[in-house]
Design an enzyme around this catalytic site. Structure first.
Site, PDB file in Angstrom:
ATOM      1  N   ALA A  83      54.131  29.390  38.592  1.00  7.59           N
ATOM      2  CA  ALA A  83      54.704  29.022  37.294  1.00  7.59           C
ATOM      3  C   ALA A  83      56.215  28.795  37.424  1.00  7.59           C
ATOM      4  CB  ALA A  83      54.404  30.112  36.267  1.00  7.59           C
ATOM      5  N   GLU A 134      32.459  27.495  41.637  1.00 12.31           N
ATOM      6  CA  GLU A 134      32.633  28.914  41.283  1.00 12.31           C
ATOM      7  C   GLU A 134      31.897  29.194  39.987  1.00 12.31           C
ATOM      8  OE1 GLU A 134      36.767  30.116  41.425  1.00 12.31           O
ATOM      9  OE2 GLU A 134      37.010  29.288  43.413  1.00 12.31           O
ATOM     10  N   ARG A 173      38.650  33.997  31.256  1.00 12.82           N
ATOM     11  CA  ARG A 173      39.087  32.791  31.975  1.00 12.82           C
ATOM     12  C   ARG A 173      37.998  32.239  32.882  1.00 12.82           C
ATOM     13  NH1 ARG A 173      41.465  32.062  37.163  1.00 12.82           N
ATOM     14  NH2 ARG A 173      41.652  34.311  37.434  1.00 12.82           N
ATOM     15  N   HIS A 227      37.337  41.047  38.129  1.00 17.36           N
ATOM     16  CA  HIS A 227      36.641  40.175  39.082  1.00 17.36           C
ATOM     17  C   HIS A 227      35.438  40.952  39.613  1.00 17.36           C
ATOM     18  CE1 HIS A 227      35.779  37.503  42.393  1.00 17.36           C
ATOM     19  NE2 HIS A 227      36.736  36.678  41.997  1.00 17.36           N
ATOM     20  N   SER A 240      43.512  29.268  36.433  1.00 19.41           N
ATOM     21  CA  SER A 240      44.793  29.927  36.216  1.00 19.41           C
ATOM     22  C   SER A 240      45.957  29.215  36.891  1.00 19.41           C
ATOM     23  CB  SER A 240      44.710  31.370  36.709  1.00 19.41           C
ATOM     24  OG  SER A 240      45.985  31.917  36.730  1.00 19.41           O
ATOM     25  N   LEU A 241      45.776  28.897  38.169  1.00 17.36           N
ATOM     26  CA  LEU A 241      46.835  28.129  38.858  1.00 17.36           C
ATOM     27  C   LEU A 241      47.035  26.819  38.100  1.00 17.36           C
ATOM     28  CD1 LEU A 241      45.661  28.716  42.548  1.00 17.36           C
ATOM     29  CD2 LEU A 241      47.659  29.736  41.465  1.00 17.36           C
ATOM     30  N   HIS A 269      41.663  41.969  37.480  1.00 14.61           N
ATOM     31  CA  HIS A 269      42.048  40.766  38.221  1.00 14.61           C
ATOM     32  C   HIS A 269      43.020  39.881  37.460  1.00 14.61           C
ATOM     33  CE1 HIS A 269      41.495  37.511  41.071  1.00 14.61           C
ATOM     34  NE2 HIS A 269      41.077  36.689  40.129  1.00 14.61           N
ATOM     35  N   ARG A 308      32.498  35.408  34.882  1.00 14.71           N
ATOM     36  CA  ARG A 308      32.876  36.708  35.448  1.00 14.71           C
ATOM     37  C   ARG A 308      32.616  37.911  34.563  1.00 14.71           C
ATOM     38  NH1 ARG A 308      38.506  34.946  38.137  1.00 14.71           N
ATOM     39  NH2 ARG A 308      37.420  33.664  39.639  1.00 14.71           N
TER      40      ARG A 308
HETATM   41  P1  FAD Z   1      52.791  35.246  39.982  1.00  7.23           P
HETATM   42  O1  FAD Z   1      52.306  34.308  40.996  1.00  7.23           O
HETATM   43  O2  FAD Z   1      52.244  36.611  40.006  1.00  7.23           O
HETATM   44  O3  FAD Z   1      54.371  35.328  40.096  1.00  7.23           O
HETATM   45  C1  FAD Z   1      55.094  36.263  39.353  1.00  7.23           C
HETATM   46  C2  FAD Z   1      56.485  36.353  39.936  1.00  7.23           C
HETATM   47  O4  FAD Z   1      57.318  37.115  39.073  1.00  7.23           O
HETATM   48  C3  FAD Z   1      56.543  37.050  41.277  1.00  7.23           C
HETATM   49  O5  FAD Z   1      57.425  36.325  42.089  1.00  7.23           O
HETATM   50  C4  FAD Z   1      57.124  38.422  40.957  1.00  7.23           C
HETATM   51  O6  FAD Z   1      57.784  39.029  42.022  1.00  7.23           O
HETATM   52  C5  FAD Z   1      58.061  38.044  39.826  1.00  7.23           C
HETATM   53  N1  FAD Z   1      58.433  39.145  38.931  1.00  7.23           N
HETATM   54  C6  FAD Z   1      57.618  39.985  38.243  1.00  7.23           C
HETATM   55  N2  FAD Z   1      58.335  40.860  37.523  1.00  7.23           N
HETATM   56  C7  FAD Z   1      59.640  40.568  37.749  1.00  7.23           C
HETATM   57  C8  FAD Z   1      60.874  41.137  37.328  1.00  7.23           C
HETATM   58  N3  FAD Z   1      60.934  42.217  36.534  1.00  7.23           N
HETATM   59  N4  FAD Z   1      62.029  40.576  37.761  1.00  7.23           N
HETATM   60  C9  FAD Z   1      62.017  39.506  38.592  1.00  7.23           C
HETATM   61  N5  FAD Z   1      60.880  38.952  39.050  1.00  7.23           N
HETATM   62  C10 FAD Z   1      59.712  39.476  38.635  1.00  7.23           C
HETATM   63  N6  FAD Z   1      43.738  31.766  40.111  1.00  7.23           N
HETATM   64  C11 FAD Z   1      43.201  30.534  40.318  1.00  7.23           C
HETATM   65  O7  FAD Z   1      43.373  29.642  39.490  1.00  7.23           O
HETATM   66  N7  FAD Z   1      42.484  30.294  41.453  1.00  7.23           N
HETATM   67  C12 FAD Z   1      42.259  31.234  42.399  1.00  7.23           C
HETATM   68  O8  FAD Z   1      41.628  30.968  43.403  1.00  7.23           O
HETATM   69  C13 FAD Z   1      42.786  32.537  42.188  1.00  7.23           C
HETATM   70  N8  FAD Z   1      42.559  33.528  43.077  1.00  7.23           N
HETATM   71  C14 FAD Z   1      43.179  34.738  42.901  1.00  7.23           C
HETATM   72  C15 FAD Z   1      43.041  35.711  43.874  1.00  7.23           C
HETATM   73  C16 FAD Z   1      43.743  36.920  43.761  1.00  7.23           C
HETATM   74  C17 FAD Z   1      43.585  37.977  44.812  1.00  7.23           C
HETATM   75  C18 FAD Z   1      44.579  37.137  42.639  1.00  7.23           C
HETATM   76  C19 FAD Z   1      45.341  38.411  42.495  1.00  7.23           C
HETATM   77  C20 FAD Z   1      44.682  36.178  41.644  1.00  7.23           C
HETATM   78  C21 FAD Z   1      43.995  34.975  41.772  1.00  7.23           C
HETATM   79  N9  FAD Z   1      44.117  33.977  40.810  1.00  7.23           N
HETATM   80  C22 FAD Z   1      43.551  32.752  41.017  1.00  7.23           C
HETATM   81  C23 FAD Z   1      45.005  34.148  39.666  1.00  7.23           C
HETATM   82  C24 FAD Z   1      46.329  33.439  39.962  1.00  7.23           C
HETATM   83  O9  FAD Z   1      46.671  33.645  41.311  1.00  7.23           O
HETATM   84  C25 FAD Z   1      47.454  33.957  39.094  1.00  7.23           C
HETATM   85  O10 FAD Z   1      47.057  34.032  37.754  1.00  7.23           O
HETATM   86  C26 FAD Z   1      48.647  33.008  39.196  1.00  7.23           C
HETATM   87  O11 FAD Z   1      49.003  32.856  40.537  1.00  7.23           O
HETATM   88  C27 FAD Z   1      49.810  33.545  38.391  1.00  7.23           C
HETATM   89  O12 FAD Z   1      50.942  32.786  38.698  1.00  7.23           O
HETATM   90  P2  FAD Z   1      52.328  33.179  38.026  1.00  7.23           P
HETATM   91  O13 FAD Z   1      53.339  32.273  38.593  1.00  7.23           O
HETATM   92  O14 FAD Z   1      52.147  33.254  36.570  1.00  7.23           O
HETATM   93  O15 FAD Z   1      52.583  34.677  38.507  1.00  7.23           O
HETATM   94  C1  SIN Z   2      38.383  33.759  43.458  1.00  8.20           C
HETATM   95  O1  SIN Z   2      38.623  33.118  44.478  1.00  8.20           O
HETATM   96  O2  SIN Z   2      37.312  34.312  43.226  1.00  8.20           O
HETATM   97  C2  SIN Z   2      39.465  33.898  42.447  1.00  8.20           C
HETATM   98  C3  SIN Z   2      39.458  32.693  41.620  1.00  8.20           C
HETATM   99  C4  SIN Z   2      40.171  32.938  40.338  1.00  8.20           C
HETATM  100  O3  SIN Z   2      40.640  34.026  40.047  1.00  8.20           O
HETATM  101  O4  SIN Z   2      40.225  31.968  39.577  1.00  8.20           O
END
Ligand code: FAD
Ligand code: SIN
Length: 526
Positions: free
Chosen positions: A16, A117, A386, A243, A391-392, A351, A290
Site C-alpha cells: 500500500a 483459491e 475477504r 486462514h 488483498s494485495l 490472518h 475461508r
Molecule cells: P503491510 O504489507 O503489512 O505493510 C505495513 C507496513 O507498515 C510495514 O512496513 C510495517 O513495518 C509498517 N508499520 C506498521 N506500523 C507502523 C508504525 N507504527 N510506524 C511505522 N511503520 C509502521 N493477500 C493477497 O492478496 N494474496 C496473498 O497471497 C496473500 N497471502 C498472505 C500470506 C500471509 C502469510 C500473510 C500474512 C498475508 C497474506 N495476504 C495475502 C494478505 C496481504 O499480504 C496483506 O493484507 C497486504 O500485504 C497488506 O499490505 P499493506 O501494505 O496494507 O500492509
Molecule cells: C494464501 O496464499 O492462502 C493467502 C492468500 C490470501 O490471503 O489472500
C-alpha cells in the site's frame, strides 16, 4: 528533536505505502515524499504473501464472475460499487506491476499461469511460485530506489498522528485535520515531529493481537489505533479472517502459512480418521470461502479433541507441486514432513482484518488530510469475509486512487498551511526498569483474544474479554504515561486499542455474517 517537513508523509512500506509513493513521486518529481516504516524497509505482511493476486486475466473469465465471487465470499456485506471498481481496475494494476518488473509465473504456452483459491469460480490468481508477496515487495522497492524524491526511513516508528487535538486553543469539536505524525527514530531514540498536509496510513494488519497468527511481528494494528485516537471512524472490526491452513507447530509464532493455492491445486483436508469432512459441509468442499472452512475445522477439532487436522497432498503431481510450492515443500521437509508421503498437520490462524479505518473511494478517512490504504483500511470491498488474493489487489487499486487524488487535488498544498505544532514532550518519563511487564501484557492480550474472541464467540466470552482488556488498558496507560517511549510499549498500547475495538464492535453485531460467528446469534439466523 527535529521538525521535518514533506509534501506527502506515508507510514508503512508494504504494497500500500510503496505503491502510493511510486505513483505520486513519478507524477510529481518536485514533491518530497517520506515513507517512514518501523522495521527494515521490506518487512511487512506483503513480503509473506503466498498465493498471489486476483484479477480477471483469462479470456473465459469475466468481471461479473469476479464481482459475484467477491460478494458471495463477503456474505453480501460488501459495497457493490467498490467491488466493481476494484475488479475492473485489477487487470490494469497487474499490467502496471509487470511493467515495473514483477515476474509472474508462466505456463508451458508462455502465458501467465493462473492459480485457483477458495471461493473463486475461475482460475484467476497471478502468482510467483508460492512467494508472490516477496516478488511484489522487491519490485516496488526497486522502483522506489529509482525515484529520488522518495525518502524511505527504516526503523522509524510512528507513535501518534498530529491533529487539531495537539493544538492549544483549538476546539476539538470542530472538524479534525491531520498535520503529520510524531515518529520515534529507533537509532537515535529521539521523537521527531514530521509535518505534512497529506498523511497516509499504510500500516497493515492486526494479526499479532492473537497468539496464533500468520502475520509477522510488525502486524500490531498501529495505524488503526493511531487513527482511533485521532477520532477517525473505525468500523467492522468484528470481521477477523482466520486462514484455515497454517502449519501446526505449537509455540511457534508467527505460524507458517500453507497457501490456499495448495487446496486450489487439489489438496484435501482430512481428520485423523482420514475423512474428508469438508464434503459434508459445503458443495465447494476444500475450496469453500475461508470463513466456512475455518469454522468447519474448528468444529472438527472441538468434536474430535484433536489438536489439528491434516492437508493431504499425497495424490498430487509432485514434480508440479514442487515447482509451484517450493517454499512450502522446503519448509515441510525441514520439519521432517514429506508432503509426497505424509499429510501436513494444519490449524486455522488469525490472518486478515476486513474492517479498519473507514475510507471513501479516494482512500480519504473521516479525518481531513488523512488517507488510509491497504489492510489498515476498510473500503467496503471485503464485506464480512475477504475473498482469497483480493488483498494485495485492494492495496494496489486504492494506492492508485489515493495517488490520483493527491496529484489532482492536493498537489498545491505546501507546509506553510500547517499551524504551529508543539514538539513531543518527554518530560518526567523514565526508561522502564523491567520490560517483562510489557511483554507479559502483550501475551495476555493475545491469549484473551485467542481464547475468547476467535472463530467462535459468545456474549459471555466477549463480556469476559472486555473486563480483562479494561484492566489491561488502565495498567498500560499508567505505564505509557511515565515511560520513555519504546516501540514495545507503543505496540502494547495499540494492541490493546485494537483488541478493544474488535470486542466492542463484536458486541454490537447481532447477526452472524461471514467471519463473525457468535453462539448467541444462532437462533436469530433461522
Ligand atoms: P503491510 O504489507 O503489512 O505493510 C505495513 C507496513 O507498515 C510495514 O512496513 C510495517 O513495518 C509498517 N508499520 C506498521 N506500523 C507502523 C508504525 N507504527 N510506524 C511505522 N511503520 C509502521 N493477500 C493477497 O492478496 N494474496 C496473498 O497471497 C496473500 N497471502 C498472505 C500470506 C500471509 C502469510 C500473510 C500474512 C498475508 C497474506 N495476504 C495475502 C494478505 C496481504 O499480504 C496483506 O493484507 C497486504 O500485504 C497488506 O499490505 P499493506 O501494505 O496494507 O500492509
Ligand atoms: C494464501 O496464499 O492462502 C493467502 C492468500 C490470501 O490471503 O489472500
Amino acid at each position: 528533536m527535529s521538525i521535518i517537513n514533506s509534501d506527502i508523509l506515508i507510514l508503512g512500506s508494504g504494497v500500500a505505502g510503496l505503491s502510493i509513493a511510486i505513483k505520486s513521486a513519478a507524477a510529481m518529481p518536485d514533491k518530497s515524499i517520506i515513507v517512514a516504516t518501523k522495521a527494515e524497509e521490506s518487512e511487512s505482511n506483503t513480503k509473506y504473501a503466498q498465493g498471489g493476486i486476483a484479477a480477471v486475466w483469462d479470456k473465459l473469465d469475466s468481471f461479473e464472475d469476479h464481482v459475484k465471487d467477491t460478494l458471495v465470499a463477503g456474505d453480501f456485506m460488501s459495497d457493490h460499487e467498490v467491488v466493481r471498481m476494484v475488479v475492473e481496475e485489477a487487470p490494469r494494476c497487474m499490467e502496471q506491476l509487470i511493467e515495473w518488473g514483477t515476474d509472474f509465473d508462466q505456463n508451458k504456452e508462455g502465458e501467465i499461469d493462473l492459480g485457483k483459491e477458495g471461493g473463486h469460480s475461475a482460475n484467476r490468481i497471478l502468482h510467483y511460485k508460492d512467494i508472490t508477496g516477496w516478488e511484489v515487495e522487491k519490485t516496488l522497492l526497486e522502483q522506489v530506489e529509482k525515484l529520488k524524491n522518495i525518502q524511505v526511513l527504516p526503523f522509524h516508528f510512528a507513535i501518534d498522528l498530529i491533529t487539531d487535538h495537539h493544538i492549544e486553543g483549538k476546539d476539538p469539536k470542530e472538524a479534525i485535520s491531520c498535520y503529520g505524525a510524531y515518529i520515534l527514530d529507533q537509532k537515535t531514540n529521539k521523537i521527531d515531529t514530521y509535518l505534512s498536509n497529506t498523511v497516509v496510513l499504510a500500516t497493515g494488519g492486526i494479526g499479532q493481537v492473537y497468539a496464533a497468527t500468520t502475520n509477522p511481528v510488525i502486524a500490531t494494528g498501529d495505524g488503526i489505533a493511531m487513527a482511533y485516537r485521532a477520532k477517525a471512524k473505525i468500523s467492522e472490526m468484528e470481521f477477523v479472517q482466520f486462514h484455515p491452513t497454517s502449519l501446526y507447530q505449537p509455540g511457534q509464532s508467527p505460524s507458517f502459512l500453507i497457501s490456499e493455492a495448495v487446496r486450489g491445486f487439489g489438496a484435501y483436508l482430512r481428520n485423523k480418521a482420514g475423512d474428508r469432512f469438508m464434503l459434508d459441509i459445503d458443495e465447494r468442499a476444500e475450496l469453500a470461502p475461508r470463513d466456512i472452512v475455518s469454522r468447519a475445522i474448528n468444529s472438527e477439532l472441538i468434536f474430535t479433541g484433536d489438536p489439528h487436522v491434516y492437508l493431504d497432498c499425497t495424490h498430487l503431481d509432485m514434480p508440479e507441486f514442487k515447482k509451484h510450492f517450493p517454499n512450502i515443500f522446503e519448509k515441510c521437509q525441514s520439519l521432517g514432513i514429506n508432503p509426497e508421503t505424509q499429510w501436513i498437520p494444519v490449524v486455522p490462524a488469525a490472518h486478515y482484518l476486513m474492517g479498519g479505518i473507514e475510507v471513501d473511494k479516494a482512500g480519504q478517512s473521516s479525518v481531513s488530510n488523512l488517507f488510509a490504504c491497504g489492510e489498515c483500511s476498510r473500503t467496503g470491498l471485503h464485506g464480512a469475509n475477504r475473498l482469497a488474493s483480493n488483498s494485495l489487489l485492494e492495496a494496489l487499486v486504492y494506492g492508485n486512487n489515493i495517488a490520483e487524488e493527491i496529484i489532482n487535488n492536493r498537489s498545491h498544498l505546501g507546509p506553510e498551511l500547517i499551524p504551529d505544532i508543539p514538539e513531543w514532550n518527554e518530560e518526567g518519563t523514565m526508561v522502564p526498569r523491567e520490560n517483562v511487564l510489557i511483554s507479559h501484557n502483550r501475551k495476555t492480550i493475545q491469549n484473551i483474544m485467542t481464547d475468547l474472541v476467535a472463530i467462535v464467540r459468545s456474549n459471555e466470552r466477549l463480556e469476559k474479554a472486555i473486563d480483562h482488556l479494561n484492566y489491561l488498558y488502565q495498567d498500560t496507560e499508567k505505564a505509557y504515561e511515565k515511560s520513555k517511549l519504546s516501540p514495545q510499549i507503543c505496540e502494547l498500547r495499540n494492541l490493546n486499542a485494537v483488541a478493544y475495538l474488535i470486542v466492542s464492535q463484536s458486541m454490537e453485531r447481532k447477526e452472524n455474517k461471514g467471519a463473525f460467528f457468535s453462539l448467541d446469534n444462532i437462533e436469530v439466523e433461522d
